[in-house]
Design a protein around this motif. Structure first.
Motif: not given
Length: 138
Positions: A70-77, A118-121
């Motif tokens: 998800l971190q990589l996805e945010r960077k690509f966004r 979107t992740i922790w729950p």
């Protein structure tokens, strides 16, 4: 090839990377749920509480992997938004430049991503729930 065509192709490359990161994240969540379900099925058959606590380390590993994607996805966004001209101060300015390591800050911080809605729950509630059930059965 014109500059506009190059820009469109650049956006397509980045969009494909975003799609891959999203797919990886979805598959990790599915695999985590499958492993937990398998161990709960084994517990139901064997009635040994150990099978309830075994998946917790797996869940934590999947949580870290999911956070990474998800971190990589945010960077690509961020790169995609720079290409489209949506950011005030673009970091990526060259055609075909795809360098996610340039994107730093609160939005791209690992812990910020790890505890996003979107992740922790999924991971935290599952880990705490299994741990609680294990100790209540002992």
């Amino acid at each position: 090839m014109s500059k506009l065509e190059k820009k469109m192709q650049h956006r397509e490359f980045v969009q494909n990377a975003i799609t891959r990161m999203n797919t990886n994240s979805f598959q990790i969540k599915g695999l985590a749920i499958t492993i937990v379900s398998a161990f709960l099925a084994i517990y139901a058959a064997e009635q040994k509480p150990l099978f309830i606590i075994i998946p917790v380390p797996f869940i934590i590993v999947f949580w870290f992997l999911d956070t990474y994607y998800l971190q990589l996805e945010r960077k690509f966004r961020g790169i995609y938004n720079d290409i489209c001209g949506l950011n005030q101060n673009p970091i990526t300015t060259k055609i075909y430049e795809i360098n996610p390591s340039l994107y730093c800050g609160v939005k791209y911080n690992f812990l910020n991503v790890m505890f996003s809605i979107t992740i922790w729950p999924l991971y935290l509630i599952t880990s705490i729930g299994l741990t609680f059930i294990y100790f209540s059965l002992k």
